[in-house]
Write a protein that holds these residues in place. Structure first.
Motif, PDB file in Angstrom:
ATOM      1  N   CYS A 311       0.888  -1.583  -0.106  1.00 45.93           N
ATOM      2  CA  CYS A 311      -0.008   0.000  -0.067  1.00 45.93           C
ATOM      3  C   CYS A 311       0.875   1.156   0.001  1.00 45.93           C
ATOM      4  O   CYS A 311       0.591   2.244  -0.664  1.00 45.93           O
ATOM      5  CB  CYS A 311      -1.100  -0.059   1.210  1.00 45.93           C
ATOM      6  N   ALA A 312       1.965   1.197   0.883  1.00 49.33           N
ATOM      7  CA  ALA A 312       2.691   2.193   1.056  1.00 49.33           C
ATOM      8  C   ALA A 312       3.667   2.501  -0.140  1.00 49.33           C
ATOM      9  O   ALA A 312       3.956   3.715  -0.804  1.00 49.33           O
ATOM     10  CB  ALA A 312       3.513   2.353   2.363  1.00 49.33           C
ATOM     11  N   MET A 315       1.542   3.846  -3.327  1.00 50.00           N
ATOM     12  CA  MET A 315       1.323   5.336  -3.173  1.00 50.00           C
ATOM     13  C   MET A 315       2.486   6.274  -3.850  1.00 50.00           C
ATOM     14  O   MET A 315       2.229   7.259  -4.070  1.00 50.00           O
ATOM     15  CB  MET A 315       1.171   5.548  -1.541  1.00 50.00           C
ATOM     16  N   MET A 316       3.618   5.759  -3.817  1.00 51.14           N
ATOM     17  CA  MET A 316       4.791   6.409  -4.342  1.00 51.14           C
ATOM     18  C   MET A 316       4.968   6.712  -5.783  1.00 51.14           C
ATOM     19  O   MET A 316       5.692   7.504  -6.380  1.00 51.14           O
ATOM     20  CB  MET A 316       6.082   5.870  -3.736  1.00 51.14           C
ATOM     21  N   HIS A 317       4.038   5.848  -6.496  1.00 49.65           N
ATOM     22  CA  HIS A 317       4.104   5.563  -8.018  1.00 49.65           C
ATOM     23  C   HIS A 317       2.997   6.129  -8.409  1.00 49.65           C
ATOM     24  O   HIS A 317       1.696   5.981  -8.394  1.00 49.65           O
ATOM     25  CB  HIS A 317       4.394   4.204  -8.424  1.00 49.65           C
ATOM     26  N   SER A 318       3.135   7.030  -9.740  1.00 48.98           N
ATOM     27  CA  SER A 318       1.911   7.427 -10.696  1.00 48.98           C
ATOM     28  C   SER A 318       1.701   6.487 -11.650  1.00 48.98           C
ATOM     29  O   SER A 318       0.717   6.766 -12.520  1.00 48.98           O
ATOM     30  CB  SER A 318       2.387   8.828 -11.041  1.00 48.98           C
ATOM     31  N   ARG A 336      -4.862   9.825  -6.988  1.00 47.42           N
ATOM     32  CA  ARG A 336      -4.252  10.271  -5.818  1.00 47.42           C
ATOM     33  C   ARG A 336      -5.230  11.204  -5.352  1.00 47.42           C
ATOM     34  O   ARG A 336      -6.234  11.695  -5.585  1.00 47.42           O
ATOM     35  CB  ARG A 336      -3.139  10.765  -6.190  1.00 47.42           C
TER      36      ARG A 336
END
Lengths: 338, 338
Positions: A311-312, A315-318, A336
């Motif tokens: 999950c974390a 979240m860092m990737h588009s 996002r």
């Protein structure tokens, strides 16, 4: 071989094995079909349409989201029966009302009399039956299942949560209130106990990707983890007995600090290596013991990091690069924000 | 009052005080004008055009970036003299070459003979002078300044880095090589020592926002921190002596774990409170000592979190809400990816 299709990707890159995603999703579907319990998959881990399709078997119905941005994103793309699993927000009531108008079914959570008061002043159409508000059901998340190690302990938490929920449902029924019950967490829903068959629905989410954390809890095996962060060796640091790689916390997140002998992630195929620290765009890798053999890790060579918490990391990737057996089959773009 | 313009924002939200940003930027400009050293501000903390304009005084010249995505983003918007402060990437050489063709000056870092070999096979125009490659300068980052507490220790690190760099430049000169020197980190550049006047340039970045970490190091005071995450109280949990707020690690990052008596952030105006833990979308707040007075924190009320590490917090947001004295003046949209 097809697997070489991943090699030209610019790194760091998040890659998703769509076959594992489908297998994880199907197993969860089968599990709850057998129990006769509705599966309401949570979208918060991936936040993509494609994964939402896979988890709902293409129906685009009956999902949970963690943010109103997700709710709007899924509503915009034909999803319905969306449960916004968050305490009714004081600042987003009009946006909730708008969604409620657009959708056949939009459900919100109340956990406080003040929230009920708020809602009665601005009733949402779909739940506006009795005095503006209809109680649809009771929602619980057994987050304590994340402290478990092994199936037995997971099932003890699942049993406790189920029993408490069913007892509460019984009290509601005694007071003349009939409504649904929904519980869930990936650990408990990966290893259901018999009594969960008496619930109306379950709402796990992380299971579609799984991760190292879930394998340590006992929810899955490492073979079930569908995501990796690809990273390249960008430096040799013999004076520190380290490699430098191009994955920092901007690509992996800082989740998992101090949890693994192998550092912030598991380095696939290299159980002897540890991702010991990261800056924004760099990772430092060292052997768990002994001297590094640099000839095994030439500059430019690829390593695959299995995330501690998918999950974390997601979240860092588009963009997620999606592959089937190493053959690139598409890109998924998550939503996002809030 | 104008400050109430922040109150209607949907939370969690990252807000930036543009007056503090401008003051931080101007102080750094003044500092290095006085020393006669070029300032090459780093874009990695904010990754926005607007902040790039403020840091370069509108010239859009002479910046550093941490990713090639940033380099392309700034090049697309008329920035030039861009230094890509990253070991020359094996997977992005063609993209580097393309940028080098477009820009008057695009500089890359080499830290290994193999990278030089790679570059000589695919020379980039702007540095293609002697056998395909021109050494522009020497780049160092005194990351160890982040372990300091107080100006005296910061300046000891700055002195050590400067002395080593100048000695190295002397050796290069003795070998007939004349080139530039660039060092930097926000702590050392916030408190320059006299010898830094002999360097060609400095390249700090975080100073434009600063954060709790920088104030603890001694780079700045808490009044210099330009960013906050706005969050709302969404739950009262008297059985745990806690508040629930709508800021999880998805909005704050997990940076700073275990570093502060006040938990993952400083809660502005509430030195008695601690952000003790977070899930993806929830934060748990408790008093550092004693019983929580819930009447002070009604449901829906706002708290302002001062981030431990603004680079990590900014990375979690796709929009920054910009204000001047509480009056909203715009939105900034950062670039992402690699």
């Amino acid at each position: 071989p097809a697997s070489t299709e991943l090699a030209p990707l610019c790194t760091p890159a998040m890659v998703v094995d769509v076959d594992i995603v489908k297998r994880n999703a199907q197993r969860m579907v089968d599990r709850y079909q057998d129990l006769g319990v509705k599966l309401r998959p949570h979208m918060k881990t991936h936040k993509t349409l494609e994964c939402g399709d896979i988890m709902t078997g293409g129906s685009r119905r009956c999902v949970v989201v963690s943010t109103l941005a997700e709710a709007s994103f899924y509503a915009d793309h034909g999803f319905d029966d969306i449960l916004y699993a968050y305490p009714l927000p004081f600042d987003k009531l009009e946006r909730c009302a708008a969604l409620s108008e657009r959708l056949s079914l939009f459900q919100v959570l109340l956990d406080h009399p003040q929230a009920l008061e708020l809602l009665s002043k601005r009733p949402l159409r779909a739940i506006a039956k009795t005095e503006g508000v209809e109680l649809t059901g009771v929602y619980a998340h057994c987050g304590n299942s994340y402290h478990c190690k092994g199936v037995e302990k997971i099932q003890a938490v699942a049993q406790e949560t189920t029993t408490l929920t069913l007892q509460f449902m019984e009290k509601l029924r005694a007071a003349g209130i009939n409504c649904k019950s929904s519980i869930g967490s990936t650990p408990s829903c990966s290893h259901p106990i018999k009594d969960m068959g008496q619930l109306s629905e379950v709402h796990p989410g992380n299971y579609v990707f799984y991760d190292v954390q879930q394998s340590l809890i006992g929810s899955c095996s490492m073979e079930d983890v569908a995501v990796r962060v690809l990273t390249r060796v960008i430096g040799h640091c013999p004076h520190r007995n380290q490699l430098l790689v191009d994955c920092g916390w901007a690509a992996l997140s800082q989740d998992g600090a101090g949890r693994l002998p192998s550092g912030y992630a598991v380095i696939e195929g290299h159980p002897d290596l540890k991702l010991l620290s990261m800056t924004q765009e760099h990772g430092r890798v060292e052997p768990i013991t002994g001297e590094l053999d640099y000839s095994k890790y030439p500059l430019g060579s690829l390593l695959k990091l299995v995330p501690y918490h998918s999950c974390a990391t997601a979240m860092m990737h588009s963009v997620y690069h999606v592959h089937s057996g190493g053959r690139l089959v598409g890109k998924w773009f998550p939503t996002r924000g809030w």
